[in-house]
Scaffold this motif. Structure first.
Motif, PDB file in Angstrom:
ATOM      1  N   ALA A  86      41.700  37.416  43.828  1.00 29.80           N
ATOM      2  CA  ALA A  86      43.129  37.693  43.984  1.00 29.80           C
ATOM      3  C   ALA A  86      43.327  39.089  44.571  1.00 29.80           C
ATOM      4  CB  ALA A  86      43.836  37.593  42.638  1.00 29.80           C
ATOM      5  N   SER A  87      44.169  39.176  45.569  1.00 32.72           N
ATOM      6  CA  SER A  87      44.468  40.476  46.170  1.00 32.72           C
ATOM      7  C   SER A  87      45.839  40.977  45.731  1.00 32.72           C
ATOM      8  CB  SER A  87      44.410  40.400  47.690  1.00 32.72           C
ATOM      9  OG  SER A  87      45.373  39.492  48.169  1.00 32.72           O
ATOM     10  N   GLN A 133      38.489  36.141  35.774  1.00 23.12           N
ATOM     11  CA  GLN A 133      37.883  35.288  36.801  1.00 23.12           C
ATOM     12  C   GLN A 133      38.497  35.518  38.183  1.00 23.12           C
ATOM     13  OE1 GLN A 133      35.164  33.330  36.182  1.00 23.12           O
ATOM     14  NE2 GLN A 133      35.298  34.411  34.234  1.00 23.12           N
ATOM     15  N   LYS A 134      39.714  36.014  38.224  1.00 23.37           N
ATOM     16  CA  LYS A 134      40.414  36.216  39.494  1.00 23.37           C
ATOM     17  C   LYS A 134      40.209  37.607  40.082  1.00 23.37           C
ATOM     18  CE  LYS A 134      43.860  32.848  38.185  1.00 23.37           C
ATOM     19  NZ  LYS A 134      45.244  32.625  37.753  1.00 23.37           N
ATOM     20  N   LEU A 135      39.690  38.536  39.275  1.00 26.36           N
ATOM     21  CA  LEU A 135      39.456  39.902  39.734  1.00 26.36           C
ATOM     22  C   LEU A 135      38.035  40.064  40.261  1.00 26.36           C
ATOM     23  CD1 LEU A 135      41.244  41.866  36.879  1.00 26.36           C
ATOM     24  CD2 LEU A 135      42.052  41.558  39.232  1.00 26.36           C
ATOM     25  N   ASP A 136      37.881  40.819  41.319  1.00 27.67           N
ATOM     26  CA  ASP A 136      36.586  41.062  41.954  1.00 27.67           C
ATOM     27  C   ASP A 136      35.688  41.870  41.004  1.00 27.67           C
ATOM     28  OD1 ASP A 136      34.440  41.805  43.551  1.00 27.67           O
ATOM     29  OD2 ASP A 136      35.692  42.519  45.206  1.00 27.67           O
ATOM     30  N   PRO A 137      34.546  41.318  40.591  1.00 28.54           N
ATOM     31  CA  PRO A 137      33.663  42.044  39.662  1.00 28.54           C
ATOM     32  C   PRO A 137      33.027  43.288  40.283  1.00 28.54           C
ATOM     33  CG  PRO A 137      32.633  40.006  40.380  1.00 28.54           C
ATOM     34  CD  PRO A 137      34.039  39.987  40.909  1.00 28.54           C
ATOM     35  N   ALA A 138      33.098  43.435  41.591  1.00 31.09           N
ATOM     36  CA  ALA A 138      32.612  44.657  42.228  1.00 31.09           C
ATOM     37  C   ALA A 138      33.621  45.796  42.052  1.00 31.09           C
ATOM     38  CB  ALA A 138      32.363  44.415  43.715  1.00 31.09           C
ATOM     39  N   ARG A 139      34.853  45.466  41.670  1.00 35.63           N
ATOM     40  CA  ARG A 139      35.913  46.469  41.532  1.00 35.63           C
ATOM     41  C   ARG A 139      36.460  46.599  40.112  1.00 35.63           C
ATOM     42  NH1 ARG A 139      40.224  44.721  44.776  1.00 35.63           N
ATOM     43  NH2 ARG A 139      41.209  46.664  44.204  1.00 35.63           N
ATOM     44  N   PHE A 140      36.242  45.577  39.276  1.00 36.07           N
ATOM     45  CA  PHE A 140      36.784  45.565  37.921  1.00 36.07           C
ATOM     46  C   PHE A 140      35.707  45.146  36.933  1.00 36.07           C
ATOM     47  CE2 PHE A 140      40.361  44.844  40.724  1.00 36.07           C
ATOM     48  CZ  PHE A 140      41.315  45.713  40.226  1.00 36.07           C
ATOM     49  N   ALA A 141      35.776  45.686  35.725  1.00 34.82           N
ATOM     50  CA  ALA A 141      34.821  45.310  34.687  1.00 34.82           C
ATOM     51  C   ALA A 141      35.549  45.136  33.368  1.00 34.82           C
ATOM     52  CB  ALA A 141      33.732  46.372  34.534  1.00 34.82           C
ATOM     53  N   ARG A 142      35.208  44.068  32.687  1.00 36.67           N
ATOM     54  CA  ARG A 142      35.706  43.880  31.327  1.00 36.67           C
ATOM     55  C   ARG A 142      34.837  44.723  30.418  1.00 36.67           C
ATOM     56  NH1 ARG A 142      37.813  38.239  28.913  1.00 36.67           N
ATOM     57  NH2 ARG A 142      38.794  39.079  27.039  1.00 36.67           N
ATOM     58  N   ILE A 143      35.465  45.580  29.621  1.00 37.34           N
ATOM     59  CA  ILE A 143      34.701  46.481  28.748  1.00 37.34           C
ATOM     60  C   ILE A 143      34.903  46.151  27.278  1.00 37.34           C
ATOM     61  CG2 ILE A 143      34.686  48.359  30.435  1.00 37.34           C
ATOM     62  CD1 ILE A 143      36.876  49.705  28.602  1.00 37.34           C
ATOM     63  N   HIS A 144      35.859  45.274  26.996  1.00 35.22           N
ATOM     64  CA  HIS A 144      36.197  44.891  25.628  1.00 35.22           C
ATOM     65  C   HIS A 144      36.941  43.566  25.726  1.00 35.22           C
ATOM     66  CE1 HIS A 144      38.293  45.117  21.718  1.00 35.22           C
ATOM     67  NE2 HIS A 144      37.321  45.933  21.347  1.00 35.22           N
TER      68      HIS A 144
END
Length: 141
Positions: free
Chosen positions: A32-33, A81-92
């Motif tokens: 998603a952009s 799932q819609k966010l780019d894992p190269a730019r976002f990370a789930r931390i909790h």
């Protein structure tokens, strides 16, 4: 053959076929952009580039930008799932952060961290997501 949904860069969903017994072909995957946010009769468009961090709020998520927080009717799992894992990370289980906005990590016990972002906010990570933070640290030079 099963199908899965993906969100195109225009915000519309389309179906992707499963291939090779469940493995996905990610070569054409688009994240998603932008997101559309409805507030009464008003519709706002929020760019994914403007996201600094995301907080869980039940079946909603709070999208935090430099201009404030916006409520989106989307679960954390779905949004992740819609966010780019190269730019976002789930931390909790209740937090996703923009990797570009991380300014400092403070190591705690048991592979947990306090993640400090460019907006001054601080977020505690959990051991469950420590591998993601440590993988990001290894790529920073």
């Amino acid at each position: 053959m099963e199908n899965i949904l993906k969100l195109s860069s225009t915000g519309e969903q389309e179906r992707l076929p499963r291939v090779d017994g469940g493995a996905l072909d990610h070569s054409n995957w688009e994240y998603a952009s932008r997101f559309t946010l409805r507030t009464g009769s008003r519709i706002q468009v929020l760019s994914a580039h403007d996201l600094q961090w995301v907080a869980a709020a039940g079946d909603y998520t709070e999208l935090h930008t430099r201009n404030g927080a916006h409520l989106l009717r989307e679960t954390m799992n779905s949004l992740e799932q819609k966010l780019d894992p190269a730019r976002f990370a789930r931390i909790h289980r209740s937090r996703i952060v923009s990797l570009a906005h991380i300014r400092e990590l403070q190591a705690l016990q048991n592979r947990e961290y306090v993640v400090k972002l460019s907006d001054g906010s601080q977020h505690r990570s959990s051991r469950t997501y420590a591998d993601r933070i440590e993988r990001w640290l290894r790529t920073q030079h």
